[in-house]
Design a protein around this motif. Sequence first.
Motif, mmCIF file in Angstrom:
data_model
loop_
_atom_site.group_PDB
_atom_site.id
_atom_site.type_symbol
_atom_site.label_atom_id
_atom_site.label_comp_id
_atom_site.label_asym_id
_atom_site.label_seq_id
_atom_site.Cartn_x
_atom_site.Cartn_y
_atom_site.Cartn_z
ATOM 1 N N ASN A 1 0.814 -1.219 0.000
ATOM 2 C CA ASN A 1 0.000 0.000 0.000
ATOM 3 C C ASN A 1 0.848 1.270 0.000
ATOM 4 O O ASN A 1 0.340 2.347 -0.272
ATOM 5 C CB ASN A 1 -0.930 0.019 1.218
ATOM 6 N N LYS A 2 2.123 1.130 0.298
ATOM 7 C CA LYS A 2 3.006 2.293 0.390
ATOM 8 C C LYS A 2 4.084 2.267 -0.686
ATOM 9 O O LYS A 2 5.153 2.838 -0.506
ATOM 10 C CB LYS A 2 3.635 2.337 1.776
ATOM 11 N N GLU B 1 4.346 3.772 -3.501
ATOM 12 C CA GLU B 1 4.711 5.103 -4.027
ATOM 13 C C GLU B 1 5.698 5.801 -3.090
ATOM 14 O O GLU B 1 6.627 6.451 -3.537
ATOM 15 C CB GLU B 1 3.466 5.958 -4.232
ATOM 16 N N LYS B 2 5.475 5.655 -1.788
ATOM 17 C CA LYS B 2 6.416 6.238 -0.822
ATOM 18 C C LYS B 2 7.770 5.558 -0.927
ATOM 19 O O LYS B 2 8.814 6.203 -0.798
ATOM 20 C CB LYS B 2 5.871 6.105 0.600
ATOM 21 N N LEU B 3 7.765 4.240 -1.129
ATOM 22 C CA LEU B 3 9.027 3.509 -1.261
ATOM 23 C C LEU B 3 9.799 3.960 -2.491
ATOM 24 O O LEU B 3 11.023 4.031 -2.477
ATOM 25 C CB LEU B 3 8.770 2.007 -1.331
ATOM 26 N N LYS B 4 9.088 4.274 -3.574
ATOM 27 C CA LYS B 4 9.746 4.733 -4.793
ATOM 28 C C LYS B 4 10.461 6.064 -4.578
ATOM 29 O O LYS B 4 11.454 6.356 -5.228
ATOM 30 C CB LYS B 4 8.722 4.892 -5.922
ATOM 31 N N LYS B 5 9.942 6.882 -3.661
ATOM 32 C CA LYS B 5 10.516 8.206 -3.426
ATOM 33 C C LYS B 5 11.757 8.162 -2.534
ATOM 34 O O LYS B 5 12.475 9.145 -2.429
ATOM 35 C CB LYS B 5 9.473 9.125 -2.790
ATOM 36 N N LEU B 6 11.996 7.018 -1.885
ATOM 37 C CA LEU B 6 13.165 6.911 -1.015
ATOM 38 C C LEU B 6 14.443 6.876 -1.855
ATOM 39 O O LEU B 6 14.449 6.459 -3.003
ATOM 40 C CB LEU B 6 13.081 5.658 -0.152
#
Length: 154
Positions: free
Chosen positions: A113-114, A116-121
Amino acid sequence: MSLNFDRSLEYLKMLIIVGILILIGQRFGYGIAIMPALPGMVIVILISFLALTIKDSFPDLKFPAFAWASLTALILSMPFMPTADLFLKYTNEVNFLGTTTPILAFAGISVGNKIEKLKKLSWKVFIVAIAVFIGTYFGSAIVAHIVLKVQGII
């Protein structure tokens, strides 16, 4: 200190579903009958519910729910506690390796579910993850080798 009844009810529903999944998983995966394991699973569910309730009741206290659950179980199982014999009798019927399947499934869903956040790391997180995996693997191998050597198996 605040207690949200709706949230507590959601916790309880979730824990009951997870408990049922664990009981079914250990029935098929380990051949453990459901009925003898049921009282132990109820105890695990109650401890988990208590831990989540304590965590929500004291939001300023930065102590995770799993730590509250571990602390509660540790206290209940101490040899000098009057609860120890009964607690261990019932919880020993639950195969705790069988609890990992639903836990890992929920962890996977949580990470999914996260995404997109992981891609930004930063890419550096990938390097840290690889280092942790390699360190854990070799650390486990070293400990296993030492234990097997001490036992005279190798």
